[in-house]
Design a protein around this motif. Structure first.
Motif: not given
Length: 120
Positions: A71-86
């Motif tokens: 979100d450039n307006a919020k200077n924020t980066v996200y990482l959505q992590m699905n199907s997580l593995k050990p």
């Protein structure tokens, strides 16, 4: 300039977590934002990056499971992590390439790291 990461924790295999990282301070513009990780006994590795235009890049082992966004307006980066593995267990670090003035030099800035543990 500071990067504050949040959202790590414990997840079961197959579960999901979402990491966030907000940049704050005297920021003129941000180029690339992304995430690295370091697992115990291993070298740091790039997980995903996103440019200011929205172009993304992922390491092969997370393609189709992780999604990076910003979100450039919020200077924020996200990482959505699905199907997580050990094997996703690691300390995750966000980073950003930032300049603090119009003709300033671009510098790398790093967040403090957030632990992600995938275990049953």
């Amino acid at each position: 300039v500071q990067l504050q990461a949040s959202g790590g924790g414990l997840a079961q295999p197959g579960g999901s977590l979402r990491l966030s990282c907000a940049a704050s301070g005297s920021i003129f513009s941000i180029n690339v934002m992304g995430w690295y990780r370091r697992a115990p006994g291993k070298q740091r590795e790039s997980v995903a990056t996103v440019t200011s235009e929205g172009t993304t890049n992922y390491r092969d082992s997370v393609k189709g499971r992780f999604t990076i966004s910003r979100d450039n307006a919020k200077n924020t980066v996200y990482l959505q992590m699905n199907s997580l593995k050990p094997e996703d267990t690691a300390v995750y670090y966000c980073y950003a390439i930032i300049r603090t003035s119009y003709r300033g030099t671009w510098y790398d800035y790093w967040g403090q790291g957030t632990q992600v543990t995938v275990s049953s």
